[in-house]
Design a protein around this motif. Structure first.
Motif, PDB file in Angstrom:
ATOM      1  N   GLU A 125       0.819  -1.214   0.000  1.00 48.82           N
ATOM      2  CA  GLU A 125       0.000   0.000   0.000  1.00 48.82           C
ATOM      3  C   GLU A 125       0.851   1.262   0.000  1.00 48.82           C
ATOM      4  N   SER A 126       1.886   1.298   0.832  1.00 51.55           N
ATOM      5  CA  SER A 126       2.718   2.504   0.893  1.00 51.55           C
ATOM      6  C   SER A 126       3.474   2.723  -0.413  1.00 51.55           C
ATOM      7  N   LEU A 127       3.846   1.651  -1.089  1.00 49.78           N
ATOM      8  CA  LEU A 127       4.512   1.783  -2.385  1.00 49.78           C
ATOM      9  C   LEU A 127       3.566   2.320  -3.444  1.00 49.78           C
ATOM     10  N   ILE A 128       2.319   1.869  -3.403  1.00 49.61           N
ATOM     11  CA  ILE A 128       1.329   2.359  -4.368  1.00 49.61           C
ATOM     12  C   ILE A 128       1.139   3.865  -4.193  1.00 49.61           C
ATOM     13  N   LEU A 129       1.010   4.303  -2.955  1.00 50.04           N
ATOM     14  CA  LEU A 129       0.852   5.738  -2.699  1.00 50.04           C
ATOM     15  C   LEU A 129       2.087   6.502  -3.169  1.00 50.04           C
ATOM     16  N   ALA A 130       3.266   5.915  -2.991  1.00 52.40           N
ATOM     17  CA  ALA A 130       4.515   6.579  -3.367  1.00 52.40           C
ATOM     18  C   ALA A 130       4.615   6.787  -4.874  1.00 52.40           C
ATOM     19  N   ILE A 131       4.144   5.831  -5.675  1.00 46.32           N
ATOM     20  CA  ILE A 131       4.265   5.974  -7.129  1.00 46.32           C
ATOM     21  C   ILE A 131       3.093   6.744  -7.731  1.00 46.32           C
ATOM     22  N   ASN A 132       2.119   7.124  -6.877  1.00 47.68           N
ATOM     23  CA  ASN A 132       0.959   7.878  -7.372  1.00 47.68           C
ATOM     24  C   ASN A 132       0.828   9.208  -6.647  1.00 47.68           C
ATOM     25  N   GLY A 135       1.164  10.117  -3.645  1.00 51.32           N
ATOM     26  CA  GLY A 135       0.453  10.132  -2.379  1.00 51.32           C
ATOM     27  C   GLY A 135      -1.036   9.900  -2.449  1.00 51.32           C
ATOM     28  N   ARG A 136      -1.547   9.718  -3.655  1.00 48.66           N
ATOM     29  CA  ARG A 136      -2.995   9.548  -3.819  1.00 48.66           C
ATOM     30  C   ARG A 136      -3.363   8.070  -3.943  1.00 48.66           C
ATOM     31  N   PRO A 137      -4.457   7.644  -3.289  1.00 49.90           N
ATOM     32  CA  PRO A 137      -4.922   6.261  -3.469  1.00 49.90           C
ATOM     33  C   PRO A 137      -5.363   6.029  -4.911  1.00 49.90           C
ATOM     34  N   MET A 138      -5.265   4.804  -5.361  1.00 48.01           N
ATOM     35  CA  MET A 138      -5.730   4.427  -6.690  1.00 48.01           C
ATOM     36  C   MET A 138      -7.035   3.647  -6.547  1.00 48.01           C
ATOM     37  N   ALA A 139      -7.596   3.213  -7.649  1.00 45.61           N
ATOM     38  CA  ALA A 139      -8.845   2.454  -7.612  1.00 45.61           C
ATOM     39  C   ALA A 139      -8.667   1.203  -6.748  1.00 45.61           C
ATOM     40  N   PRO A 140      -9.722   0.761  -6.065  1.00 45.51           N
ATOM     41  CA  PRO A 140      -9.609  -0.404  -5.168  1.00 45.51           C
ATOM     42  C   PRO A 140      -8.974  -1.628  -5.820  1.00 45.51           C
ATOM     43  N   LYS A 141      -9.303  -1.902  -7.078  1.00 44.95           N
ATOM     44  CA  LYS A 141      -8.732  -3.080  -7.732  1.00 44.95           C
ATOM     45  C   LYS A 141      -7.227  -2.934  -7.963  1.00 44.95           C
ATOM     46  N   LEU A 142      -6.746  -1.681  -8.030  1.00 43.76           N
ATOM     47  CA  LEU A 142      -5.309  -1.437  -8.191  1.00 43.76           C
ATOM     48  C   LEU A 142      -4.600  -1.394  -6.841  1.00 43.76           C
ATOM     49  N   MET A 143      -5.327  -0.983  -5.790  1.00 44.84           N
ATOM     50  CA  MET A 143      -4.732  -0.918  -4.456  1.00 44.84           C
ATOM     51  C   MET A 143      -4.483  -2.300  -3.881  1.00 44.84           C
ATOM     52  N   TYR A 144      -5.015  -3.326  -4.525  1.00 50.44           N
ATOM     53  CA  TYR A 144      -4.884  -4.688  -4.001  1.00 50.44           C
ATOM     54  C   TYR A 144      -3.432  -5.144  -3.951  1.00 50.44           C
ATOM     55  N   GLU A 145      -2.637  -4.773  -4.968  1.00 49.79           N
ATOM     56  CA  GLU A 145      -1.252  -5.234  -5.014  1.00 49.79           C
ATOM     57  C   GLU A 145      -0.389  -4.241  -5.781  1.00 49.79           C
TER      58      GLU A 145
END
Length: 285
Positions: free
Chosen positions: A43-50, A52-62
């Motif tokens: 999750e923290s990596l996803i926020l880092a490459i976006n 700081g913004r959350p992505m769609a739930p299906k993308l936040m999965y991994e």
């Protein structure tokens, strides 16, 4: 618990136990300027490459799924820039675990994180660096090899490796000396396929790893990707295969570990450091 850690520490001292670092090995590492923790888990990596913004739930999965989305929409260079911003361009605080490992001059360490803290800890020690790569042409191999002479990294061929030097294996990449990352779904499909086929492990490591045991530090095993990468890297392990320090492991993790010959230890990295007599490092690396 005390006797178990004594066995593990004795194996590390003898060079028969190989540390395998996961995201939890980076606990407590922060940006001294902001206090922000180093992105390590999915999750923290996803926020880092976006940004700081959350992505769609299906993308936040991994993370690999989210990284694939960034690559498809903004290009591979955009994904690399975001990872470089995290791992190359931020001066993270030091880590007691990495310093302890370097101080023991262990012959072989596997680090499945993408940061440079382990390399920084070995900065005064000549060593061999293996970096996982994916989707490259001109070679059947899925790694790059470097010799570190105490000052700089120089590309090297397998046949020229000095096997008396410590080996640092970064299967998922690093920005040092060049930005190579296993990050997106497409990266993992290619890398894991070649890892299973034997093309992502140098021949000298295949010889060296036979019969070794592994100490999994900070590595959760709830996802297929982590399990597949670890299993193939640890192929040829001894009996037992080693120990996995996982606090409150799930039944799924316990079953997987039992199947692979690992002993589950209900502990984390801080417990290991306490047993090893190491103290936490807070100074900037």
């Amino acid at each position: 618990m005390h006797a178990r850690f004594e066995t593990i520490l004795a194996g590390l001292a003898e060079g028969t136990v190989v540390p395998y670092l996961g995201p939890g090995a980076l606990a407590g590492v922060v940006d001294p300027q902001s206090g922000r923790a180093m992105p390590a888990d999915s999750e923290s990596l996803i926020l880092a490459i976006n940004e700081g913004r959350p992505m769609a739930p299906k993308l936040m999965y991994e993370f690999s799924r989210a990284a694939m989305n960034v690559e498809l929409k903004r290009g591979r260079s955009a994904l690399t820039r975001q990872l470089d911003a995290v791992y190359r361009n931020t001066a993270w605080s030091g880590s007691a675990l990495h310093s302890w490992l370097a101080g023991k001059r262990l012959p072989y360490v596997v680090d499945s994180n993408r940061d440079t803290l382990l390399q920084q800890a070995y900065a005064d020690t000549p060593h061999t660096l293996i970096v996982g790569v994916a989707r490259i042409g001109g070679t059947a191999y899925r790694f790059r090899l470097y010799h570190y002479d105490g000052t700089a990294y120089l590309p090297i061929e397998q046949e020229a490796v000095d096997t008396s030097l410590p080996v640092l294996f970064k299967p998922l990449g690093t920005p040092l000396p060049a930005s190579d990352y296993i990050a997106s779904d497409a990266d993992f499909v290619d890398y894991v396929t070649e890892l299973m086929g034997g093309f992502a492990i140098p021949s000298f490591v295949k010889r060296m790893r036979q019969g070794r045991q592994y100490l999994l530090l900070g590595l959760r095993l709830t996802r297929d990707t982590e399990r597949m990468v670890m299993s193939d890297i640890a192929f040829g392990a001894g009996e037992p295969a080693g120990w996995a320090l996982i606090p409150n492991a799930t039944d799924k993790e316990k079953r997987f570990l039992a199947k692979r010959g690992f002993e589950w230890v209900d502990a984390d990295v801080s417990d290991f450091l306490a047993a090893a007599g190491a103290s936490r490092v807070t100074a900037a690396a």
